[in-house]
Design an enzyme around this catalytic site. Structure first.
Site, PDB file in Angstrom:
ATOM      1  N   ARG A  63      53.015  32.593 -38.577  1.00  0.00           N
ATOM      2  CA  ARG A  63      53.962  33.469 -39.133  1.00  0.00           C
ATOM      3  C   ARG A  63      53.428  34.068 -40.712  1.00  0.00           C
ATOM      4  O   ARG A  63      53.712  35.299 -41.022  1.00  0.00           O
ATOM      5  CB  ARG A  63      55.224  33.006 -39.026  1.00  0.00           C
ATOM      6  CG  ARG A  63      56.363  34.033 -39.584  1.00  0.00           C
ATOM      7  CD  ARG A  63      57.907  33.317 -39.134  1.00  0.00           C
ATOM      8  NE  ARG A  63      58.835  34.590 -39.354  1.00  0.00           N
ATOM      9  CZ  ARG A  63      59.019  35.148 -38.610  1.00  0.00           C
ATOM     10  NH1 ARG A  63      58.543  34.965 -36.824  1.00  0.00           N
ATOM     11  NH2 ARG A  63      59.833  36.364 -38.437  1.00  0.00           N
ATOM     12  N   HIS A 107      72.289  47.442 -40.939  1.00  0.00           N
ATOM     13  CA  HIS A 107      72.859  46.797 -40.039  1.00  0.00           C
ATOM     14  C   HIS A 107      74.057  47.293 -39.475  1.00  0.00           C
ATOM     15  O   HIS A 107      74.893  47.805 -40.168  1.00  0.00           O
ATOM     16  CB  HIS A 107      72.900  45.226 -40.944  1.00  0.00           C
ATOM     17  CG  HIS A 107      73.584  44.071 -39.843  1.00  0.00           C
ATOM     18  ND1 HIS A 107      72.804  43.556 -39.152  1.00  0.00           N
ATOM     19  CD2 HIS A 107      74.902  43.481 -39.801  1.00  0.00           C
ATOM     20  CE1 HIS A 107      73.515  42.713 -38.485  1.00  0.00           C
ATOM     21  NE2 HIS A 107      74.940  42.523 -39.031  1.00  0.00           N
TER      22      HIS A 107
HETATM   23  C1  GRF Z   1      70.317  49.604 -35.027  1.00  0.00           C
HETATM   24  O1  GRF Z   1      72.019  49.652 -34.709  1.00  0.00           O
HETATM   25  C2  GRF Z   1      69.943  48.695 -36.158  1.00  0.00           C
HETATM   26  O2  GRF Z   1      71.130  48.482 -37.125  1.00  0.00           O
HETATM   27  C3  GRF Z   1      69.819  47.384 -35.249  1.00  0.00           C
HETATM   28  O3  GRF Z   1      69.455  47.875 -33.827  1.00  0.00           O
HETATM   29  C4  GRF Z   1      69.531  49.239 -33.723  1.00  0.00           C
HETATM   30  C5  GRF Z   1      68.426  50.035 -33.877  1.00  0.00           C
HETATM   31  O4  GRF Z   1      68.326  51.232 -33.093  1.00  0.00           O
HETATM   32  N1  GRF Z   1      69.297  46.539 -35.894  1.00  0.00           N
HETATM   33  P1  GRF Z   1      67.242  52.285 -33.177  1.00  0.00           P
HETATM   34  O5  GRF Z   1      65.964  51.439 -32.504  1.00  0.00           O
HETATM   35  O6  GRF Z   1      67.193  53.011 -34.400  1.00  0.00           O
HETATM   36  O7  GRF Z   1      67.632  53.168 -31.883  1.00  0.00           O
END
Ligand code: GRF
Length: 194
Positions: A63, A107
């Site tokens: 990692r 988020h």
């Molecule tokens: C978004 O809701 C982001 O906040 C979450 O995953 C989704 C990503 O969507 N972590 P995309 O890949 O931009 O369509």
């Protein structure tokens, strides 16, 4: 401002940012889109002639090596701002050392509520009637950095995860475009005051 976007999946948030940057008045340009896998969302960049890169955990011995490779991959594009938009990995010390303070994440919940990779499902399971979208600075924790912007999204009767997530993503796209513009404008002020 030069922006590098990190994705893992469909990249609809990244696409919204790419669309916004097509307006010459928007104070940021996406200079590259990176992913931790050959994400379908990279197509949004390729179609627009924006460079892409993939930094997969499996391509590195551990990692820490992956984290260093990701930091180098991002740094190659000399970003002013790095945007994690549906990037489903926790970045390590190499990325944070290089970009903390100008690395933001979006988020799909009102942090500190419902952190982690299943925010939408968790909000539904908790019976929340209101959830939302958060844009925050990334720190060493998981979804724990200082909040830059939040916007509420109602949970409606009969919502299932996909329908609620789409409603949240529509707000995420707006909030991300606004927050990047705000940070880019600040970046521009800083430059001019140097
Ligand atoms: C978004 O809701 C982001 O906040 C979450 O995953 C989704 C990503 O969507 N972590 P995309 O890949 O931009 O369509």
């Amino acid at each position: 401002a030069r922006v590098v976007v990190l994705i893992s999946g469909t990249g609809s948030l990244c696409a919204a940012l790419l669309d916004a940057t097509e307006d010459p008045a928007y104070p940021a340009d996406v200079v590259a889109v990176g992913a931790d896998r050959p994400a379908p969302g990279l197509e949004h960049a390729r179609r627009r002639g924006v460079p892409t890169f993939v930094c997969a955990l499996g391509d590195h011995p551990d990692r820490s090596a992956w984290d260093r490779a990701l930091a180098a991959g991002i740094a190659a594009f000399e970003p002013d701002l790095v945007v994690s938009a549906g990037f489903m990995k926790i970045v390590g010390p190499a990325v944070l050392d290089a970009f903390e303070g100008r690395l933001i994440n979006t988020h799909p919940a009102l942090l500190p509520a419902f952190p982690g990779a299943h925010a939408v499902r968790d909000a539904l399971a908790a019976g929340a009637t209101v959830t939302g979208s958060t844009v925050h600075l990334v720190d060493a924790g998981v979804d724990t950095g200082p909040v830059l912007a939040q916007r509420e999204v109602p949970v409606l009767p009969g919502d299932d995860e996909p329908r609620l997530h789409e409603r949240i993503k529509a707000v995420e796209r707006e909030l991300l475009v606004e927050t990047v513009a705000r940070m880019a404008a600040t970046e521009r002020e800083d430059e001019s005051s140097r």
